[in-house]
Design a protein around this motif. Structure first.
Motif, PDB file in Angstrom:
ATOM      1  N   GLU A  11       0.843  -1.191   0.000  1.00 36.75           N
ATOM      2  CA  GLU A  11       0.000   0.000   0.000  1.00 36.75           C
ATOM      3  C   GLU A  11       0.881   1.245   0.000  1.00 36.75           C
ATOM      4  OE1 GLU A  11      -2.513   2.175   3.312  1.00 36.75           O
ATOM      5  OE2 GLU A  11      -3.560   0.350   2.649  1.00 36.75           O
ATOM      6  N   ILE A  12       0.643   2.123  -0.964  1.00 29.97           N
ATOM      7  CA  ILE A  12       1.370   3.387  -1.046  1.00 29.97           C
ATOM      8  C   ILE A  12       0.621   4.484  -0.306  1.00 29.97           C
ATOM      9  CG2 ILE A  12       2.136   5.196  -2.645  1.00 29.97           C
ATOM     10  CD1 ILE A  12       2.587   2.995  -4.715  1.00 29.97           C
ATOM     11  N   TYR A  13      -0.704   4.430  -0.399  1.00 24.92           N
ATOM     12  CA  TYR A  13      -1.513   5.534   0.129  1.00 24.92           C
ATOM     13  C   TYR A  13      -2.932   5.040   0.369  1.00 24.92           C
ATOM     14  CZ  TYR A  13      -4.514   9.681  -0.265  1.00 24.92           C
ATOM     15  OH  TYR A  13      -5.477  10.636  -0.058  1.00 24.92           O
ATOM     16  N   SER A  14      -3.564   5.513   1.437  1.00 27.91           N
ATOM     17  CA  SER A  14      -4.987   5.268   1.633  1.00 27.91           C
ATOM     18  C   SER A  14      -5.602   6.439   2.391  1.00 27.91           C
ATOM     19  CB  SER A  14      -5.234   3.958   2.392  1.00 27.91           C
ATOM     20  OG  SER A  14      -4.672   4.025   3.689  1.00 27.91           O
ATOM     21  N   LEU A 126      -2.826   9.143  -8.375  1.00 31.54           N
ATOM     22  CA  LEU A 126      -1.813   9.014  -9.421  1.00 31.54           C
ATOM     23  C   LEU A 126      -0.527   9.729  -9.023  1.00 31.54           C
ATOM     24  CD1 LEU A 126      -0.927   8.085 -12.205  1.00 31.54           C
ATOM     25  CD2 LEU A 126      -2.036  10.108 -13.175  1.00 31.54           C
ATOM     26  N   ALA A 127      -0.646  10.892  -8.414  1.00 28.07           N
ATOM     27  CA  ALA A 127       0.541  11.632  -7.967  1.00 28.07           C
ATOM     28  C   ALA A 127       1.337  10.821  -6.949  1.00 28.07           C
ATOM     29  CB  ALA A 127       0.129  12.977  -7.381  1.00 28.07           C
ATOM     30  N   ALA A 128       0.639  10.127  -6.060  1.00 33.92           N
ATOM     31  CA  ALA A 128       1.330   9.284  -5.071  1.00 33.92           C
ATOM     32  C   ALA A 128       2.083   8.156  -5.761  1.00 33.92           C
ATOM     33  CB  ALA A 128       0.322   8.730  -4.066  1.00 33.92           C
ATOM     34  N   GLN A 130       3.114   8.149  -8.976  1.00 34.10           N
ATOM     35  CA  GLN A 130       4.221   8.739  -9.743  1.00 34.10           C
ATOM     36  C   GLN A 130       5.410   9.041  -8.833  1.00 34.10           C
ATOM     37  OE1 GLN A 130       1.834  11.933 -11.337  1.00 34.10           O
ATOM     38  NE2 GLN A 130       1.925  11.109 -13.421  1.00 34.10           N
ATOM     39  N   ASP A 131       5.126   9.572  -7.662  1.00 38.27           N
ATOM     40  CA  ASP A 131       6.192   9.891  -6.711  1.00 38.27           C
ATOM     41  C   ASP A 131       6.911   8.618  -6.252  1.00 38.27           C
ATOM     42  OD1 ASP A 131       7.555  11.842  -4.877  1.00 38.27           O
ATOM     43  OD2 ASP A 131       6.603  10.578  -3.358  1.00 38.27           O
ATOM     44  N   LYS A 132       6.155   7.588  -5.942  1.00 36.59           N
ATOM     45  CA  LYS A 132       6.737   6.337  -5.471  1.00 36.59           C
ATOM     46  C   LYS A 132       7.625   5.703  -6.537  1.00 36.59           C
ATOM     47  CE  LYS A 132       7.169   2.481  -3.056  1.00 36.59           C
ATOM     48  NZ  LYS A 132       7.946   2.415  -1.817  1.00 36.59           N
ATOM     49  N   LEU A 133       7.178   5.770  -7.799  1.00 37.01           N
ATOM     50  CA  LEU A 133       7.923   5.131  -8.882  1.00 37.01           C
ATOM     51  C   LEU A 133       8.952   6.054  -9.525  1.00 37.01           C
ATOM     52  CD1 LEU A 133       5.002   3.209 -10.635  1.00 37.01           C
ATOM     53  CD2 LEU A 133       6.628   2.349  -8.936  1.00 37.01           C
ATOM     54  N   GLY A 134       8.936   7.335  -9.145  1.00 42.73           N
ATOM     55  CA  GLY A 134       9.872   8.292  -9.718  1.00 42.73           C
ATOM     56  C   GLY A 134       9.618   8.552 -11.186  1.00 42.73           C
ATOM     57  N   ILE A 135       8.347   8.669 -11.574  1.00 39.69           N
ATOM     58  CA  ILE A 135       8.011   8.925 -12.976  1.00 39.69           C
ATOM     59  C   ILE A 135       7.273  10.253 -13.111  1.00 39.69           C
ATOM     60  CG2 ILE A 135       7.943   6.476 -13.588  1.00 39.69           C
ATOM     61  CD1 ILE A 135       4.907   6.619 -13.476  1.00 39.69           C
ATOM     62  N   SER A 136       7.338  10.813 -14.300  1.00 37.67           N
ATOM     63  CA  SER A 136       6.727  12.114 -14.559  1.00 37.67           C
ATOM     64  C   SER A 136       5.428  11.956 -15.338  1.00 37.67           C
ATOM     65  CB  SER A 136       7.689  12.979 -15.385  1.00 37.67           C
ATOM     66  OG  SER A 136       7.813  12.430 -16.698  1.00 37.67           O
ATOM     67  N   ALA A 137       4.753  13.065 -15.541  1.00 35.25           N
ATOM     68  CA  ALA A 137       3.534  13.060 -16.359  1.00 35.25           C
ATOM     69  C   ALA A 137       3.841  12.585 -17.776  1.00 35.25           C
ATOM     70  CB  ALA A 137       2.908  14.454 -16.390  1.00 35.25           C
ATOM     71  N   ASP A 138       5.038  12.898 -18.271  1.00 40.03           N
ATOM     72  CA  ASP A 138       5.426  12.478 -19.627  1.00 40.03           C
ATOM     73  C   ASP A 138       5.678  10.973 -19.732  1.00 40.03           C
ATOM     74  OD1 ASP A 138       5.256  15.057 -20.563  1.00 40.03           O
ATOM     75  OD2 ASP A 138       7.391  15.482 -20.332  1.00 40.03           O
ATOM     76  N   GLU A 139       5.726  10.297 -18.595  1.00 38.42           N
ATOM     77  CA  GLU A 139       5.934   8.847 -18.581  1.00 38.42           C
ATOM     78  C   GLU A 139       4.677   8.109 -18.110  1.00 38.42           C
ATOM     79  OE1 GLU A 139      10.494   8.314 -17.255  1.00 38.42           O
ATOM     80  OE2 GLU A 139       9.308   9.574 -15.908  1.00 38.42           O
ATOM     81  N   THR A 140       3.546   8.802 -18.162  1.00 41.46           N
ATOM     82  CA  THR A 140       2.305   8.264 -17.604  1.00 41.46           C
ATOM     83  C   THR A 140       1.201   8.246 -18.648  1.00 41.46           C
ATOM     84  OG1 THR A 140       2.893   9.212 -15.445  1.00 41.46           O
ATOM     85  CG2 THR A 140       0.600   8.543 -15.759  1.00 41.46           C
ATOM     86  N   ALA A 141       0.510   7.116 -18.733  1.00 50.87           N
ATOM     87  CA  ALA A 141      -0.678   6.994 -19.584  1.00 50.87           C
ATOM     88  C   ALA A 141      -1.867   6.666 -18.689  1.00 50.87           C
ATOM     89  CB  ALA A 141      -0.498   5.903 -20.635  1.00 50.87           C
TER      90      ALA A 141
END
Length: 199
Positions: A11-14, A126-128, A130-141
């Motif tokens: 779990e990353i976030y709840s 999604l922001a949580a 992205q932060d956990k995986l170290g990815i940006s909006a440009d790397e997200t679908a």
């Protein structure tokens, strides 16, 4: 709807709803028999329902991997992250208006109204991630079809509205995927992973 984020088994976030607010929603839904309303309590362990009739069970089945039928939702002992109300045809606006509770109430489908804590949405989830995986909006679908997807749509460069999406989602997204009735998400991802198209 952004109330829990999992990465694998972790779990990353709840975002847990307080018990008095859960009780208020249960009471409000029980008072809407004329709308053919049925409530799903989405807990951390599983989803809980009181109704077991065929119409309601068929409405719930596509969205919940595990559902436990209980005698009384008010007696459920689990942390609740979201509540989803299924209603009959043409009743979502009436149900949303009837939920005079201290929670954020959103229409999430033609037969569904969701209640969760204020400020919670798919974009936050999604922001949580992205932060956990170290990815940006440009790397997200992302893929969406209803207004409860808008914050998520805005958080990804590769944002797809389903061909049958609500007009506000279609306007907000950068791309269009085939209808969810045609398994549009799988079509787009399959074409990308097979090298037939580029995002």
């Amino acid at each position: 709807n952004g109330t829990v984020v999992m990465h694998g088994e972790n779990e990353i976030y709840s975002n847990i709803i307080d018990p008095p607010s859960v009780a208020a929603v249960i009471q409000a839904v029980r008072g809407q028999a004329a709308l053919d309303a049925g409530l799903v309590l989405c807990g951390r362990r599983t989803a809980y329902v009181e109704r077991a009739d065929e119409r309601f069970a068929n409405a719930v089945a596509p969205y919940y991997r595990a559902v436990q039928v209980v005698d009384d939702l008010a007696q459920v002992e689990d942390e609740i992250i979201k509540m989803a109300v299924n209603v009959g045809t043409g009743a979502v606006q009436a149900m949303a208006a009837a939920l005079q509770v201290p929670l954020q109430v959103v229409i999430s489908g033609s037969h569904w109204v969701d209640a969760m804590n204020h400020g919670v949405h798919k974009g936050l989830a999604l922001a949580a991630l992205q932060d956990k995986l170290g990815i940006s909006a440009d790397e997200t679908a992302v893929f969406g079809d209803y207004p409860n997807d808008l914050e998520m749509i805005k958080a990804a460069t590769y944002s797809f509205a389903m061909a049958n999406a609500h007009p506000v989602v279609a306007e907000a997204a950068n791309f269009t995927a085939p209808s969810n009735l045609e398994h549009g998400v799988l079509q787009v991802l399959g074409a990308y992973l097979d090298g037939r198209t580029r995002l």
